[in-house]
Each structure stands twice: as structure tokens, then as C-alpha cells.
Design a protein around this motif. Structure first.
Motif, PDB file in Angstrom:
ATOM      1  N   PRO A 129      41.231  30.883  45.903  1.00  0.00           N
ATOM      2  CA  PRO A 129      41.996  30.039  44.982  1.00  0.00           C
ATOM      3  C   PRO A 129      42.264  30.637  43.612  1.00  0.00           C
ATOM      4  CG  PRO A 129      39.716  29.345  44.988  1.00  0.00           C
ATOM      5  CD  PRO A 129      39.818  30.468  45.991  1.00  0.00           C
ATOM      6  N   TYR A 130      41.865  31.884  43.369  1.00  0.00           N
ATOM      7  CA  TYR A 130      41.963  32.434  42.023  1.00  0.00           C
ATOM      8  C   TYR A 130      43.339  33.033  41.759  1.00  0.00           C
ATOM      9  CZ  TYR A 130      37.115  32.341  43.508  1.00  0.00           C
ATOM     10  OH  TYR A 130      35.927  31.971  44.062  1.00  0.00           O
ATOM     11  N   ASP A 131      43.784  32.937  40.529  1.00  0.00           N
ATOM     12  CA  ASP A 131      45.065  33.485  40.099  1.00  0.00           C
ATOM     13  C   ASP A 131      45.003  35.013  40.164  1.00  0.00           C
ATOM     14  OD1 ASP A 131      47.356  34.326  38.788  1.00  0.00           O
ATOM     15  OD2 ASP A 131      47.223  32.820  37.208  1.00  0.00           O
ATOM     16  N   ALA A 132      45.906  35.614  40.927  1.00  0.00           N
ATOM     17  CA  ALA A 132      45.870  37.067  41.115  1.00  0.00           C
ATOM     18  C   ALA A 132      46.275  37.830  39.861  1.00  0.00           C
ATOM     19  CB  ALA A 132      46.790  37.458  42.271  1.00  0.00           C
ATOM     20  N   SER A 133      46.883  37.150  38.893  1.00  0.00           N
ATOM     21  CA  SER A 133      47.299  37.832  37.664  1.00  0.00           C
ATOM     22  C   SER A 133      46.189  37.879  36.620  1.00  0.00           C
ATOM     23  CB  SER A 133      48.525  37.127  37.066  1.00  0.00           C
ATOM     24  OG  SER A 133      48.191  35.817  36.633  1.00  0.00           O
ATOM     25  N   PRO A 143      43.794  41.628  43.071  1.00  0.00           N
ATOM     26  CA  PRO A 143      45.224  41.537  43.410  1.00  0.00           C
ATOM     27  C   PRO A 143      45.534  42.013  44.830  1.00  0.00           C
ATOM     28  CG  PRO A 143      44.964  42.363  41.185  1.00  0.00           C
ATOM     29  CD  PRO A 143      43.588  42.339  41.792  1.00  0.00           C
ATOM     30  N   GLU A 144      44.882  43.120  45.237  1.00  0.00           N
ATOM     31  CA  GLU A 144      45.079  43.612  46.608  1.00  0.00           C
ATOM     32  C   GLU A 144      44.469  42.643  47.621  1.00  0.00           C
ATOM     33  OE1 GLU A 144      45.370  46.858  43.758  1.00  0.00           O
ATOM     34  OE2 GLU A 144      43.679  45.529  44.199  1.00  0.00           O
ATOM     35  N   ALA A 145      43.311  42.101  47.284  1.00  0.00           N
ATOM     36  CA  ALA A 145      42.668  41.142  48.177  1.00  0.00           C
ATOM     37  C   ALA A 145      43.552  39.913  48.365  1.00  0.00           C
ATOM     38  CB  ALA A 145      41.311  40.731  47.622  1.00  0.00           C
ATOM     39  N   TYR A 146      44.151  39.445  47.304  1.00  0.00           N
ATOM     40  CA  TYR A 146      45.015  38.262  47.390  1.00  0.00           C
ATOM     41  C   TYR A 146      46.217  38.544  48.294  1.00  0.00           C
ATOM     42  CZ  TYR A 146      47.583  34.121  45.868  1.00  0.00           C
ATOM     43  OH  TYR A 146      48.259  32.920  45.841  1.00  0.00           O
ATOM     44  N   ARG A 147      46.805  39.734  48.130  1.00  0.00           N
ATOM     45  CA  ARG A 147      47.952  40.079  48.979  1.00  0.00           C
ATOM     46  C   ARG A 147      47.541  40.158  50.445  1.00  0.00           C
ATOM     47  NH1 ARG A 147      49.373  43.416  44.487  1.00  0.00           N
ATOM     48  NH2 ARG A 147      48.401  45.261  45.413  1.00  0.00           N
ATOM     49  N   HIS A 148      46.398  40.749  50.703  1.00  0.00           N
ATOM     50  CA  HIS A 148      45.908  40.796  52.085  1.00  0.00           C
ATOM     51  C   HIS A 148      45.703  39.390  52.627  1.00  0.00           C
ATOM     52  CE1 HIS A 148      45.363  45.063  52.759  1.00  0.00           C
ATOM     53  NE2 HIS A 148      44.667  45.203  51.641  1.00  0.00           N
ATOM     54  N   ALA A 149      45.156  38.505  51.804  1.00  0.00           N
ATOM     55  CA  ALA A 149      44.887  37.138  52.250  1.00  0.00           C
ATOM     56  C   ALA A 149      46.178  36.400  52.571  1.00  0.00           C
ATOM     57  CB  ALA A 149      44.100  36.392  51.183  1.00  0.00           C
ATOM     58  N   VAL A 150      47.199  36.602  51.749  1.00  0.00           N
ATOM     59  CA  VAL A 150      48.500  35.950  52.010  1.00  0.00           C
ATOM     60  C   VAL A 150      49.084  36.479  53.320  1.00  0.00           C
ATOM     61  CG1 VAL A 150      50.864  35.689  51.182  1.00  0.00           C
ATOM     62  CG2 VAL A 150      48.944  35.448  49.587  1.00  0.00           C
ATOM     63  N   GLU A 151      48.964  37.776  53.551  1.00  0.00           N
ATOM     64  CA  GLU A 151      49.434  38.344  54.826  1.00  0.00           C
ATOM     65  C   GLU A 151      48.678  37.731  56.008  1.00  0.00           C
ATOM     66  OE1 GLU A 151      48.781  42.498  54.465  1.00  0.00           O
ATOM     67  OE2 GLU A 151      50.393  42.826  52.995  1.00  0.00           O
ATOM     68  N   MET A 152      47.382  37.585  55.861  1.00  0.00           N
ATOM     69  CA  MET A 152      46.573  36.992  56.918  1.00  0.00           C
ATOM     70  C   MET A 152      46.974  35.542  57.171  1.00  0.00           C
ATOM     71  SD  MET A 152      42.906  38.641  55.753  1.00  0.00           S
ATOM     72  CE  MET A 152      41.914  37.623  56.856  1.00  0.00           C
ATOM     73  N   PHE A 153      47.321  34.824  56.119  1.00  0.00           N
ATOM     74  CA  PHE A 153      47.762  33.442  56.278  1.00  0.00           C
ATOM     75  C   PHE A 153      49.061  33.381  57.081  1.00  0.00           C
ATOM     76  CE2 PHE A 153      50.717  30.209  54.616  1.00  0.00           C
ATOM     77  CZ  PHE A 153      50.073  29.066  55.063  1.00  0.00           C
ATOM     78  N   HIS A 154      50.023  34.220  56.725  1.00  0.00           N
ATOM     79  CA  HIS A 154      51.307  34.205  57.453  1.00  0.00           C
ATOM     80  C   HIS A 154      51.110  34.629  58.904  1.00  0.00           C
ATOM     81  CE1 HIS A 154      53.774  33.010  54.118  1.00  0.00           C
ATOM     82  NE2 HIS A 154      53.354  34.036  53.368  1.00  0.00           N
ATOM     83  N   GLU A 155      50.202  35.545  59.133  1.00  0.00           N
ATOM     84  CA  GLU A 155      49.906  35.920  60.530  1.00  0.00           C
ATOM     85  C   GLU A 155      49.314  34.738  61.290  1.00  0.00           C
ATOM     86  OE1 GLU A 155      47.283  39.199  60.108  1.00  0.00           O
ATOM     87  OE2 GLU A 155      48.817  40.540  59.280  1.00  0.00           O
TER      88      GLU A 155
END
Length: 471
Positions: free
Chosen positions: A361-365, A320-332
Motif C-alpha cells: 500500500p505504500y506510495d512508490a514515489s 519503486p521496482e518492487a511496486y512495479r513488479h507487484a502491479v505486473e503480478m496483479f495484472h497477471e
């Protein structure tokens, strides 16, 4: 298990191993590469007499003092004690319940070889599998065959292994030697385990609150408790800190890390300046498995999308933390492209391609522990055979290296010495390591049991028919 028992003073005489790579590893490490000892064997069609004949060991009843292993427990998901008695007493019972077959074959070896001691290892769920405590049921059968039995849960971190690995151990010793009680190994290290381990243990032990027949379970023995005065548990950094650095992002830039099978043949020297910890020195100097000047299995997975993300993770982060980091990296990355003068349109082909190149691509939940970045100052979490498919559960704690662990690092976390060789390429090696019993834990179990057997033999004043044929 074999390596631990060998380190405790046993001779490894034979093995029945279905996995071809694991069988070759056995032959390489314990029998000098002898192809007969490195041959894969299926226990369902390899009888004790077949094994001893093929290896020139003679009568099975004279060949082995100890049998160790981990027969699968899944076959007994819904089989009760009465069924186990039927399985034990009637060799053809598998015709009525094929799930029992592997257990029958294991019992065949015990029956034919009459060992002084039997040791089984398995996952904690064996104590609460399909509504049955399989370990207790196995103990009941073994007890009827003349063995003193016990089982428990041991965590490898308490025995000098840099890994918090909880496993069930079942021990059976001939009643002529130990008629009353088997003593379990005392911990050598201390750690406060994370809450998840205590929860898993509680689930596994749930059935112990019920009755076994007409009385409380007579076979379960709580594990000896570690004391705070003991040395602290061996950490991931203790285990891996002296090994050569692998900068995955730099290797990718240089083109030295590519997709494809990882053959374990490229020699990599130990860093000249590295100062091995006490644990690392043991891994380098293990008698009979001393390290060579170069490592040949310090190889990693090709995961180009995720190396920048690995660097971004904090110690202990899971998916879950990795996914959030990845989304932040995408927006950056989007902001950076927009600042370049060509805005990205949300939902466009380029937008989707950029997302795919950064965000897993994995579901963070779901499956939150699918990923985990190790903590340098703590033992690693449990290594699984799934390492053979991916290594995301063990991301290196060093963000500069930004990668998952290598084959040799997995071996270090499992307490295999650097001179121990694994047959096959990277994936089979990971699978063998994840499936293994930590050698240091097996050694602790073996030493405790052998000390009791030796004491019992020394104390015996009358004839002991069990030992007249033993070395």
C-alpha cells in the motif's frame, strides 16, 4: 562496542543501558546472567558512584580505564560551542536547556572516572546537525579537560564487516599518554562504495569547509584510505551462505509459519553440507562465543502477502521496482481469473481485494529505499534499529527463500558471533542489532588505540600518576 573492546583484550566491567532487553543481553553475554549487571539503568538518575556501589566496584575514580558509548546528539541540534562550555562547567545548565542533559550525564562519568580513553560513536549527521558540528564541539570541551581528541567517519565494510555502515567515531585520550596525535585503524578490506555513501559523507562533512573559531577545525581526521590490493569486502553470501535455508513460501503452505510473536527457542541445526566462508567460520568460532550445534534465533517475519513478490525481485531492487513488479503480478492474476471464465470488473470488490492481496500500500514515489533486495556478492546496506518494526530494507538475496532476513542473519551482517545471545523476542532482538556498533569495527578501533596507549606507557620513563592505580 563492548564485544569489540572485549575481543581486543579489555574487561567489560559495567554498563549503563536504558533499554531493558539490551541491558539483559549485556548481563547474559558479559556477566554470566548476573541480574545486577542485566538491570536497565537510566543515566539521568544513575550517577557514577551509584553504579560502582551497586556493582561492588568501589571508587569511580579507580574503577574504569576506558568509557565507550553513543550518547544521543539530538539534544544539541541548536546548541553552539559557548553553550557547550556552559553545560560542561555548570552541572545545573540543563535547567535552562533540557536538551543538554544527557551530555551532562556523560561528562559526569568522564569527570568522576577520569578514564585514560573515551570513545563515542554516532551517526554521520552529528557533524552537521542543526547547523553545528557537534563532534568538533565535543572535542573542544574534552580538550579543555586534558584530552587529545580526534573524530572521523569510518565505514564498517573496510574493516571486515559485511555491511556498508558509515558512522562517526570520536576518540579522546589523556594528553599525558598521547600529547599530539591519535592514529586511526587502517582498513583491512577494500570496496568501491556506491555513490549514495559518498553523497551522505559530503553532506555530513559540509561544515568542515567553514571555520571553527579563528582557525580550521583541528580535531577532524580523514579516515585512512583502503587500497585496492587489500582483500575484497565481505559479501552478504560470505556472511549468510552457510546458515540453514528457510523457504518462507513452503513454510506458509505447511502451516509452520504463523502470525504472532517469534520466541527464539526453536533449535535449528546448521546444514551438514555447508562450507563456511572464512568470515562465517569466525562467526562460529569467536573465542568465548562459540556456536552451539543448533541456532535458536534463526527466525523470520510473517509477511504472507510479500513472499511471492520477494521471489520476483532482482538483486538491488528497491521499493519503486518492487511496486512495479507487484502491479505486473496483479495484472497477471487478473488475466488468469479472466481466463477462468469469470471476468473481474475493474473497481469491483473482488478486484480491490485482489489488488490488496498482491500490491503493497505504500506510495512508490516516497521512501524509495524502504525496501531493498540484497546482492549476494556485495556487503549489505546499513542495518537500522527499524529492523525492530519491519525488515524490508534487507530482503534475502536468495529468491528461493523469498523472505526478509532472520535475527541471526542480521546479527551476522552486523558481525555478532553465533554464540552471542539477544534477550527478548524477535522484535527487541532486531532493534538491539540495528542499534549496535559492529563488533569487528569496534575491535579494529580498540586494537589501534590500545596499541598506541601501550606504546606510550612502555616509552614512559618518569612517574605516570594516571597509571599507578591501573591493572
Amino acid at each position: 562496542m563492548s564485544l569489540g573492546f572485549q575481543a581486543a583484550g579489555c574487561d567489560i566491567t559495567a554498563a549503563v543501558e536504558f533499554d531493558a532487553d539490551a541491558a539483559r543481553s549485556h548481563g547474559l553475554n558479559f556477566h554470566g546472567g548476573d541480574p545486577e549487571h542485566g538491570k536497565a539503568r537510566d543515566i539521568t538518575n544513575t550517577k557514577p558512584a551509584d553504579l560502582t556501589r551497586d556493582l561492588g566496584l568501589g571508587d569511580p575514580a579507580l574503577a574504569f580505564d576506558i568509557i565507550v558509548g553513543g550518547p544521543p546528539c539530538q539534544a544539541f541540534a541548536r546548541v553552539g560551542r559557548s553553550k557547550l562550555r556552559e553545560v560542561s562547567d555548570h552541572p545545573e545548565a540543563f535547567r535552562h536547556d533540557k536538551r543538554a542533559r544527557l551530555y551532562i550525564e556523560y561528562l559526569d562519568y568522564v569527570e568522576a572516572c577520569s578514564p585514560l580513553m573515551v570513545v563515542m560513536e554516532n551517526v554521520p549527521d552529528m557533524l552537521n546537525h542543526g547547523g553545528h558540528n557537534i563532534a568538533a564541539e565535543v572535542c573542544e570541551v574534552m580538550s579543555s579537560k586534558g584530552y587529545t581528541c580526534t573524530y572521523t567517519l569510518l565505514n564498517a565494510a573496510f574493516y571486515g564487516v559485511p555491511q556498508m555502515r558509515e558512522r562517526m567515531f570520536l576518540v579522546a585520550v589523556r594528553k599525558e599518554l598521547l600529547p599530539e596525535r591519535i592514529t586511526l585503524p587502517e582498513p583491512t578490506h577494500w570496496i568501491s562504495l556506491p555513490p549514495g555513501y559518498e553523497g551522505s559523507r559530503s553532506v555530513a562533512l559540509k561544515l568542515l569547509n567553514r571555520t571553527f573559531g579563528s582557525s580550521a577545525d583541528p580535531y577532524y581526521q580523514p579516515a585512512p584510505q583502503a587500497k585496492r590490493g587489500l582483500p575484497g569486502a565481505v559479501s552478504a553470501e560470505d556472511a549468510l551462505g552457510d546458515l540453514p535455508t528457510i523457504d518462507a513460501r513452503k513454510m506458509l503452505e505447511l502451516g509452520t509459519l504463523k502470525r504472532g510473536a517469534r520466541r527464539m527457542s526453536d533449535a535449528m541445526p546448521y546444514p551438514i553440507s555447508s562450507r563456511p566462508s572464512r568470515y562465517a567460520a569466525l562467526m562460529r568460532e569467536w573465542p568465548g562465543f562459540e556456536a552451539k550445534p543448533h541456532l535458536v534465533d534463526h527466525v523470520i517475519r510473517y509477511l504472507p502477502r510479500d513472499y511471492p513478490l520477494f521471489a520476483r525481485l532482482n538483486p538491488g531492487d528497491q521499493y519503486p521496482e518492487a511496486y512495479r513488479h507487484a502491479v505486473e503480478m496483479f495484472h497477471e492474476a487478473v488475466e488468469q481469473k479472466n481466463a477462468g471464465g469469470k471476468p473481474l470488473m475493474e473497481g469491483s470488490e473482488e478486484w480491490n481485494a485482489l489488488w490488496k492481496s498482491i500490491v503493497p500500500p505504500y506510495d512508490a514515489s516516497k521512501f524509495p529505499n524502504k525496501w531493498r533486495k540484497m546482492e549476494a556478492d556485495k556487503p549489505a546496506r546499513t542495518l537500522l534499529a527499524h529492523l525492530g518494526k519491519d525488515s524490508y530494507t534487507h530482503i534475502h538475496y536468495d529468491s528461493k527463500q523469498a523472505r526478509t532476513i532472520s535475527v541471526r542473519e542480521a546479527a551476522r551482517l552486523q558481525s555478532f558471533p553465533d554464540g552471542f545471545r539477544f534477550s527478548g523476542t524477535m522484535n527487541p532482538a532486531f532493534r538491539q542489532i540495528g542499534n549496535a556498533v559492529p563488533p569487528l569495527l569496534a575491535k579494529a578501533v580498540a586494537e589501534a588505540l590500545l596499541a598506541q596507549i601501550t606504546a606510550a606507557l612502555d616509552a614512559s620513563t618518569g612517574p605516570m600518576c594516571l597509571t599507578t592505580r591501573r591493572n
